[in-house]
Design an enzyme around this catalytic site. Structure first.
Site, PDB file in Angstrom:
ATOM      1  N   VAL A   1       4.727  -0.678   7.111  1.00 29.69           N
ATOM      2  CA  VAL A   1       3.589  -1.118   6.307  1.00 29.69           C
ATOM      3  C   VAL A   1       2.784   0.104   5.867  1.00 29.69           C
ATOM      4  O   VAL A   1       2.606   1.048   6.645  1.00 29.69           O
ATOM      5  CB  VAL A   1       2.676  -2.072   7.115  1.00 29.69           C
ATOM      6  CG1 VAL A   1       1.485  -2.521   6.271  1.00 29.69           C
ATOM      7  CG2 VAL A   1       3.470  -3.271   7.603  1.00 29.69           C
ATOM      8  N   CYS A   2       2.300   0.086   4.628  1.00 28.67           N
ATOM      9  CA  CYS A   2       1.325   1.075   4.152  1.00 28.67           C
ATOM     10  C   CYS A   2       0.398   0.359   3.172  1.00 28.67           C
ATOM     11  O   CYS A   2       0.322  -0.870   3.190  1.00 28.67           O
ATOM     12  CB  CYS A   2       2.008   2.288   3.515  1.00 28.67           C
ATOM     13  SG  CYS A   2       2.889   1.916   2.001  1.00 28.67           S
ATOM     14  N   ARG A   3      -0.280   1.081   2.312  1.00 31.44           N
ATOM     15  CA  ARG A   3      -1.253   0.435   1.426  1.00 31.44           C
ATOM     16  C   ARG A   3      -0.570  -0.283   0.269  1.00 31.44           C
ATOM     17  O   ARG A   3      -0.854  -1.451  -0.006  1.00 31.44           O
ATOM     18  CB  ARG A   3      -2.242   1.470   0.883  1.00 31.44           C
ATOM     19  CG  ARG A   3      -3.416   0.868   0.122  1.00 31.44           C
ATOM     20  CD  ARG A   3      -4.452   1.922  -0.206  1.00 31.44           C
ATOM     21  NE  ARG A   3      -3.958   2.890  -1.161  1.00 31.44           N
ATOM     22  CZ  ARG A   3      -4.078   2.773  -2.493  1.00 31.44           C
ATOM     23  NH1 ARG A   3      -4.676   1.723  -3.003  1.00 31.44           N
ATOM     24  NH2 ARG A   3      -3.602   3.693  -3.294  1.00 31.44           N
TER      25      ARG A   3
END
Length: 725
Positions: free
Chosen positions: A659-661
Site C-alpha cells: 500500500v502507498c498513497r
C-alpha cells in the site's frame, strides 16, 4: 573545499598503458601502424614544406608526435603529428614577428611550438578540459563532413596531374582546380581511379586486409621500373641532426606567447573534435585532460627538436581506425616504422605517384562521412542540425582552425541561450495520477499552481523565469499558492535566490504562499547561505511524493474545494465529497469491487478479504509521518527506503498487499523486491490509500478536534456554490 587530486596518473599514463597491454592486439596494431606510416611520411614532408621548414623537421614531428601523443593521450585512434592546419597556423601566426627567410626562423618556430606545448600540457595537468567540452557532437559530425570535402578538394590537383598550387581553403582549391582543368592528364586520373577502386573492393571483401600499403608500394615499384611521367612525393637528403636554438629566439619568448597560445587552443580544438569523431565509432571514453597532456607532450618534444607543430590528423586517425588499430600502441609502432624506413625513405618518396596517394585519400574521406550520424543529428533537433551544417559550411569557407572555432562558438552560443532561457511550464497530474505532465488541455487547480523549472537558475536566466512566473500568475489570478518543482534545477546563484524572494513576497502579499519540492542539496545550500530558507520557512520545502498531499490537507481551502471548485485535478480530489451537483463523477472510483486482478486488488476486495479473516499481511511503504496521519487498520509500516534491508520480515506463507498513497511507490517496491530475488506473493492495492478513502472504507486517524476546513462533508448551512468566472 573541493576534492583534492593528484596529476600523477595523468603523467604516468604510459606505464598504465603498457602494463595492461594485451599481446593479442599486437598483430592488428602493427599492421595498422605500418599502414598509417605509409600515409604519414608523404604528409609530414608536405606539411613541413607548407610551414616553410626543412623537410626533415616534418619527419621529426611525425615520429615524436605519434609516440608522445599516443602514450600520454586518451583516444586510441587519434593520430598526432604534423597537420595541414597547424603548419599553416604557425606560418601565419609568426608573420608579424619573423619571415621564413630569416636566419633564426627555425629557432623562432621551435620556441613557439615549445611554448604551445607547455600551454596544452598545463591545461591538462590543471584539469581545464572542461573549457573544451562545449564542442558538441553536432560540431564533430559537421567537421567530419567539411574535412572530408577539404581532403577531396586538396587532392583533385594530384589526381588530375595539375601543376597548380594547393590551398587550405575549399573555395580556393576548387577555383584553382577548375582553372587548371585544361592541363589535366589521363595517366594520373587512371592511377587515382584504380587505387580508389581497389581499396573499395578490398574493403568490402576483407576490411583488415593491408591493401593500402601494398597498393602504394606496388605503384612505387612500377614507377621505379618503368617511369610513366607522374608527379611523385619527391626525394630528399635526410640528415639526422637537430638545429640548434640560439639565444635570440628565447629572448623573444614573451612576444611569442600570444601566437603560441593561439596555436595551442586551435590545436586542442582540432584534436578534440577529431578524437570525439573517433570515439563515436569505437565507443571508448575520452579523458579530455589526459588528451591535453598528450598533445602538450607531443609539442614539447617537437619543439625541443625544432620540428613542426603537432595536432590530431583526421585523415590518419580515420585510416588507423579503418584498418583495425586496437590500441594506442599502433601509433607508436607506426612511428617506429617511420624511423626504420629512414634509410630507404628517399627512394620510396622519389617513386611514389601522388595520384595513387590521392586515390587512397579519396576513399578515406568517403569513410569520414557518417550518414547515420548525420541522420540522427538532423532528426534530433533543429538546433543541432544548424550547428552541424554551420560547422560543415564554415570548414569549407574558412581555414580549418577557424572552422573549428566557429563550430565551438555556435555551440557555446546555443548553450548560453538555452541556459539563459530555462524551461518554465505549468504541470498537472496525468490520468493515472502518477506523473506530472505539461498538458494545456487538462484543467489546473484554481487554488494551486504547479510550475516545473528545467535548467539553471543563475543571473542570466532570472529575467526569463520571473517573467514566466508573472505571466502564469496573471493568467490564473485565483491561484494564491504556488508549488515550484525543482527536480531538474541543478544550479541556483544569489540572483536566482533574490528572484525567488520577490516571487515569495508577491504571493504572500495577497495571502498566499510559495512551496518548493525536490530541491537538491546544492541548491538548498545556496538558499540557506542567502538566508532564504529562514524567510521561507523549512515547512515550505517538501519531498516530491508528499508535496501535493501536504498542500491539499494542510494548506488549500477545503471549503473552496468542496463548495466552489468544479475540477478534480489531483488524486486527492477524487475522495472529496462535492456539494455542487453539477460536478462530474469522480475519476477515481472503487471499480471491480468483486474481482481481484492478477497482481492488484481493489480497495473493496482487500477490505472484504480482511473482514473475512483471511491471512493477509498489509505493508504500507509510505514514510512514517504519512502513515501516522491516516492508514488502513492493522498495517505494517516499512518505508520504501528500508524495504530491501527488512525483506527478511516478510512472511513466506501468506499473501502480502503493498500500500502507498497512489500506487506508484507500491509498484516501485514490487520491482525492487523482484530485482533482489524475492519470491514473496505480493499484491498491489490499486489506487493506493486514495482509492481506499474514495470507497469510504475504515481509516485509523489521530484524534483531533474538527476544523472549519475539514475535508469531509461541508457544513449544513453552506450556501450554494457560486460559479467561477
Amino acid at each position: 573545499m573541493g576534492p583534492s587530486y593528484s596529476p600523477l596518473p595523468l603523467l604516468l599514463r604510459p606505464v598504465a598503458l603498457l602494463s595492461r597491454y594485451n599481446g593479442r592486439n599486437l598483430p592488428s596494431d602493427a599492421l595498422a601502424g605500418i599502414t598509417m606510416a605509409v600515409l604519414l611520411l608523404p604528409q609530414a614532408i608536405a606539411y613541413a614544406a607548407i610551414a616553410e621548414l626543412p623537410i626533415e623537421l616534418g619527419i621529426y614531428a611525425a615520429i615524436v608526435g605519434a609516440i608522445c601523443g599516443s602514450l600520454w593521450g586518451s583516444c586510441s585512434h587519434l593520430q598526432s603529428g604534423p597537420t595541414n592546419s597547424s603548419a599553416l597556423l604557425v606560418l601565419s601566426a609568426l608573420a608579424s614577428i619573423t619571415t621564413p627567410d630569416a636566419a633564426n626562423y627555425v629557432a623562432i618556430v621551435a620556441v613557439t611550438v615549445t611554448i604551445s606545448g607547455v600551454v596544452r600540457w598545463l591545461m591538462g595537468v590543471l584539469r581545464l578540459g572542461l573549457l573544451m567540452t562545449f564542442v558538441s557532437d553536432s560540431v564533430v559530425v559537421g567537421f567530419s563532413i567539411g574535412a572530408a570535402l577539404l581532403i577531396v578538394a586538396g587532392q583533385l590537383r594530384h589526381a588530375f596531374g595539375l601543376e597548380i598550387a594547393g590551398s587550405a581553403v575549399f573555395s580556393d582549391s576548387i577555383v584553382r582546380f577548375i582553372g587548371g582543368l585544361g592541363q589535366s592528364q589521363s595517366a594520373p586520373i587512371i592511377v587515382a581511379a584504380i587505387t580508389a577502386l581497389l581499396l573499395v573492393i578490398s574493403r568490402r571483401i576483407s576490411p583488415r586486409f593491408p591493401a593500402l600499403p601494398l597498393i602504394l608500394l606496388a605503384f612505387s615499384g612500377l614507377h621505379a621500373i618503368a617511369p610513366f611521367g607522374l608527379q611523385t612525393a619527391g626525394r630528399f637528403d635526410f640528415k639526422l641532426q637537430v638545429p640548434g636554438l640560439d639565444g635570440s629566439a628565447w629572448r623573444q619568448a614573451f612576444a611569442l606567447i600570444a601566437p603560441a597560445t593561439a596555436l595551442a587552443l586551435m590545436g586542442l580544438a582540432e584534436a578534440l573534435a577529431i578524437a570525439r569523431a573517433m570515439i563515436l565509432r569505437s565507443g571508448e571514453e575520452l579523458d579530455v585532460n589526459q588528451e591535453f597532456v598528450g598533445q602538450g607532450s607531443a609539442n614539447i618534444a617537437a619543439g625541443m627538436l625544432a620540428a613542426c607543430p603537432c595536432s590530431g590528423s583526421f585523415t590518419r586517425s580515420a585510416l588507423l581506425q579503418l584498418v583495425g588499430g586496437r590500441t594506442s600502441l599502433a601509433n607508436v609502432l607506426g612511428a617506429l616504422a617511420v624511423l626504420a624506413s629512414l634509410p630507404v625513405l628517399p627512394h620510396f618518396g622519389a617513386h611514389l605517384p601522388r595520384a595513387a596517394l590521392a586515390g587512397a585519400l579519396f576513399t578515406i574521406a568517403l569513410q569520414m562521412v557518417d550518414l547515420q550520424q548525420i541522420r540522427h543529428v538532423v532528426r534530433s533537433s533543429t538546433g543541432d542540425a544548424v550547428i552541424l551544417f554551420g560547422t560543415a559550411i564554415s570548414t569549407l569557407l574558412f581555414p580549418v582552425h577557424y572552422a573549428v572555432l566557429c563550430g565551438i562558438g555556435i555551440s557555446v552560443l546555443r548553450y548560453l541561450i538555452r541556459s539563459a532561457v530555462p524551461a518554465v511550464f505549468p504541470t498537472v497530474p496525468d490520468q493515472s495520477f502518477r506523473h506530472f505532465v505539461h498538458d494545456e488541455s487538462r484543467p489546473s487547480c484554481p487554488q494551486l499552481g504547479v510550475i516545473a523549472l528545467r535548467g539553471s537558475l543563475f543571473f542570466g536566466a532570472v529575467y526569463h523565469v520571473e517573467n514566466q512566473l508573472a505571466a502564469n500568475r496573471a493568467k490564473h489570478r485565483d491561484q494564491k499558492y504556488l508549488l515550484l518543482r525543482f527536480k531538474t534545477v541543478d544550479l541556483c546563484d544569489l540572483s536566482g535566490v533574490h528572484m525567488l524572494r520577490r516571487v515569495l513576497r508577491q504571493y504572500r502579499d495577497v495571502g498566499g504562499d510559495v512551496y518548493f519540492s525536490s530541491v537538491n542539496s546544492r541548491v538548498l545550500r545556496v538558499m540557506e547561505g542567502a538566508e532564504f530558507i529562514e524567510e521561507l520557512g523549512p515547512n515550505n520545502i517538501l519531498a516530491s511524493d508528499e508535496a501535493i498531499d501536504f498542500l491539499f490537507r494542510r494548506v488549500l481551502s477545503a471549503r473552496y474545494c468542496s463548495r466552489t471548485c468544479r475540477e478534480r485535478v489531483f488524486a486527492e480530489c477524487q475522495a472529496l465529497k462535492k456539494v455542487d451537483v453539477t460536478v462530474e463523477t469522480p475519476i477515481l472510483q472503487p471499480t471491480d469491487e468483486d474481482e481481484a486482478g492478477r497482481n492488484t486488488w481493489s480497495a473493496g476486495y482487500l477490505h472484504r478479504a480482511l473482514q473475512s479473516g483471511e491471512e493477509i499481511v498489509v505493508i504500507d511503504v509510505r514514510e512514517a509521518r504519512e502513515v501516522q496521519e491516516r492508514h488502513i487498520p492493522g498495517v505494517i509500516n516499512i518505508p520504501l527506503g528500508e524495504l530491501i534491508t527488512r525483506r527478511a520480515e516478510f512472511p513466506t506463507d501468506r499473501q502480502i498487499v503493498m500500500v502507498c498513497r497512489t500506487g506508484r511507490r507500491s509498484l516501485h517496491a514490487l520491482q525492487m523486491l523482484r530485482s533482489a530475488g524475492s519470491t514473496a506473493d505480493i499484491i498491489l492495492l490499486r489506487g493506493g490509500m486514495l482509492a481506499w478513502e474514495a470507497a469510504g472504507l475504515p481509516l485509523v486517524e489521530p484524534a483531533a478536534p474538527p476544523q472549519d476546513d475539514d475535508l469531509s462533508t461541508p457544513p449544513p448551512d453552506a450556501d450554494e456554490a457560486p460559479r467561477r468566472e
